[in-house]
Design a protein around this motif. Structure first.
Motif, PDB file in Angstrom:
ATOM      1  N   THR A 114      -5.749  -0.914   5.167  1.00 14.59           N
ATOM      2  CA  THR A 114      -6.943  -0.950   6.319  1.00 14.59           C
ATOM      3  C   THR A 114      -6.820  -2.306   6.808  1.00 14.59           C
ATOM      4  OG1 THR A 114      -8.946  -1.925   5.038  1.00 14.59           O
ATOM      5  CG2 THR A 114      -8.322   0.613   4.908  1.00 14.59           C
ATOM      6  N   ASP A 115      -7.561  -2.545   7.827  1.00 13.87           N
ATOM      7  CA  ASP A 115      -7.650  -3.951   8.566  1.00 13.87           C
ATOM      8  C   ASP A 115      -8.489  -4.809   7.658  1.00 13.87           C
ATOM      9  OD1 ASP A 115      -6.172  -3.250  10.708  1.00 13.87           O
ATOM     10  OD2 ASP A 115      -7.940  -2.624  11.810  1.00 13.87           O
ATOM     11  N   GLY A 116      -9.417  -4.579   6.651  1.00 11.27           N
ATOM     12  CA  GLY A 116      -9.908  -5.143   5.744  1.00 11.27           C
ATOM     13  C   GLY A 116      -9.268  -5.675   4.588  1.00 11.27           C
ATOM     14  N   VAL A 117     -10.003  -5.998   3.607  1.00 11.90           N
ATOM     15  CA  VAL A 117      -9.353  -6.468   2.176  1.00 11.90           C
ATOM     16  C   VAL A 117      -9.683  -5.259   1.399  1.00 11.90           C
ATOM     17  CG1 VAL A 117      -9.636  -8.123   0.408  1.00 11.90           C
ATOM     18  CG2 VAL A 117      -9.905  -8.850   2.601  1.00 11.90           C
ATOM     19  N   ASP A 118      -8.640  -4.647   0.863  1.00  8.95           N
ATOM     20  CA  ASP A 118      -8.522  -3.590  -0.043  1.00  8.95           C
ATOM     21  C   ASP A 118      -8.094  -4.222  -1.646  1.00  8.95           C
ATOM     22  OD1 ASP A 118      -9.058  -1.720   2.166  1.00  8.95           O
ATOM     23  OD2 ASP A 118      -6.830  -2.011   2.645  1.00  8.95           O
ATOM     24  N   SER A 119      -9.049  -3.752  -2.422  1.00 10.70           N
ATOM     25  CA  SER A 119      -8.608  -4.219  -3.873  1.00 10.70           C
ATOM     26  C   SER A 119      -9.369  -3.643  -4.868  1.00 10.70           C
ATOM     27  CB  SER A 119      -9.264  -5.729  -3.637  1.00 10.70           C
ATOM     28  OG  SER A 119     -10.508  -5.737  -3.688  1.00 10.70           O
ATOM     29  N   ASP A 120      -9.136  -3.804  -6.142  1.00  4.49           N
ATOM     30  CA  ASP A 120      -9.934  -3.220  -7.251  1.00  4.49           C
ATOM     31  C   ASP A 120      -9.918  -1.849  -7.564  1.00  4.49           C
ATOM     32  OD1 ASP A 120     -10.977  -5.763  -7.833  1.00  4.49           O
ATOM     33  OD2 ASP A 120     -12.772  -5.134  -6.531  1.00  4.49           O
ATOM     34  N   PRO A 121      -8.562  -1.290  -7.282  1.00  2.74           N
ATOM     35  CA  PRO A 121      -8.246   0.317  -7.454  1.00  2.74           C
ATOM     36  C   PRO A 121      -8.826   0.723  -8.668  1.00  2.74           C
ATOM     37  CG  PRO A 121      -6.089  -0.668  -7.443  1.00  2.74           C
ATOM     38  CD  PRO A 121      -7.309  -1.763  -6.860  1.00  2.74           C
ATOM     39  N   CYS A 122      -9.392   1.763  -9.167  1.00  2.00           N
ATOM     40  CA  CYS A 122      -9.601   2.179 -10.312  1.00  2.00           C
ATOM     41  C   CYS A 122      -9.541   3.817 -10.155  1.00  2.00           C
ATOM     42  CB  CYS A 122     -11.141   1.925 -10.618  1.00  2.00           C
ATOM     43  SG  CYS A 122     -11.640   2.752 -12.236  1.00  2.00           S
ATOM     44  N   TRP A 123      -8.622   4.408 -10.860  1.00  2.00           N
ATOM     45  CA  TRP A 123      -8.350   5.811 -11.134  1.00  2.00           C
ATOM     46  C   TRP A 123      -9.497   6.814 -11.661  1.00  2.00           C
ATOM     47  CZ3 TRP A 123      -3.086   7.491  -9.714  1.00  2.00           C
ATOM     48  CH2 TRP A 123      -2.139   6.519  -9.674  1.00  2.00           C
ATOM     49  N   SER A 124      -9.527   7.689 -10.990  1.00  2.00           N
ATOM     50  CA  SER A 124     -10.793   8.781 -11.514  1.00  2.00           C
ATOM     51  C   SER A 124     -10.172   9.393 -12.876  1.00  2.00           C
ATOM     52  CB  SER A 124     -10.760   9.816 -10.347  1.00  2.00           C
ATOM     53  OG  SER A 124      -9.610  10.667 -10.188  1.00  2.00           O
TER      54      SER A 124
END
Length: 261
Positions: A114-124
């Motif tokens: 995205t145009d923002g800051v994408d971080s901290d992915p956590c899987w379901s």
């Protein structure tokens, strides 16, 4: 992560603190530890090899750390999914986006940008979705996305600053996150009920970076004063907070619990 040697290094312990082992000793900053899905390895970020942050993994028994990805730019911790694939944030494309790669970092591909800051992915727990942090600098929020890629769905938390989501491995409707409101605290999202609440009875501020234990009730989190941090066990039902890391370990932060899958 502990800094009592003067450098941020990664350690492993159990909740009884009967055994503590240092995993890294690079005299450099090693951060962002995350267990692999099978519990055999720990992923972490360090710049000891090239002065650029890279994702490594180690088994903690003398094996040389292996490079998982050498993408230049800022990197976020590598979250291991139920099938062993890893998700991580990287600014390699210019903005901070979410990538998914194989267990050894093979064939990374962009899944959230995205145009923002994408971080901290956590899987379901079932591996079908991510909870992640996204938004403009200074005002991050919690979002959900398919792990195959696609659009984001915002989760309204009631806070202007929400980050560090972690999915409950036992109760898949629950996601814990860090909010900022005067200080740092932990909130609990119930996706089924559509509610968000502070964890019950927790009055202590500056709790952050929580990770679920295998029972789906307790968490290990970073608790901090103005001068130092330590690890604490948090009961998500009663709100009881119990210090875990001893003062002899110095400044500690960024816990991650291995959950058998």
């Amino acid at each position: 992560v502990s800094r009592f040697t003067g450098h941020a290094e990664i350690y492993v312990t159990n909740l009884a603190r009967s055994k503590t082992m240092r995993l890294t000793n690079y005299r450099n900053t090693s951060i962002g530890p995350r267990w692999s899905a099978d519990g055999s390895r720990v992923f972490f970020i360090s710049s000891f090899r090239s002065n650029w942050p890279e994702i490594f993994s180690t088994n903690g028994y003398g094996e040389a750390a292996k490079v998982i990805t050498n993408a230049r730019g800022a990197l976020g911790a590598a979250s291991s999914g139920p099938d062993g694939r890893i998700a991580f944030a990287s600014s390699n494309k210019g903005t901070m986006d979410i990538f998914v790669a194989g267990p050894r970092g093979e064939a990374p591909r962009l899944v959230v940008g995205t145009d923002g800051v994408d971080s901290d992915p956590c899987w379901s727990p079932d591996g079908s979705r991510f909870a992640l942090t996204s938004g403009p600098l200074g005002r991050p929020g919690i979002y959900l996305a398919s792990s195959a890629g696609g659009g984001l769905t915002r989760v309204a938390t009631g806070y202007g600053y929400s980050t560090e989501p972690r999915w409950n491995p036992v109760q898949p409707n629950q996601i814990v996150f860090t909010y900022q409101s005067g200080g740092l605290g932990l909130g609990l999202i119930d996706l089924g009920a559509g509610t968000v609440a502070k964890l019950p009875a927790i009055s202590a501020l500056n709790l952050s970076h929580a990770s679920w234990c295998a029972d789906g009730r307790h968490l290990v989190a970073t608790q901090a004063s103005a001068s130092t941090g330590w690890l604490a066990v948090v009961d998500s039902v009663t709100g009881k907070v119990t210090r875990l890391s001893p003062s002899s370990m110095g400044d500690c932060s960024e816990p991650d619990c291995w959950v058998r899958r």
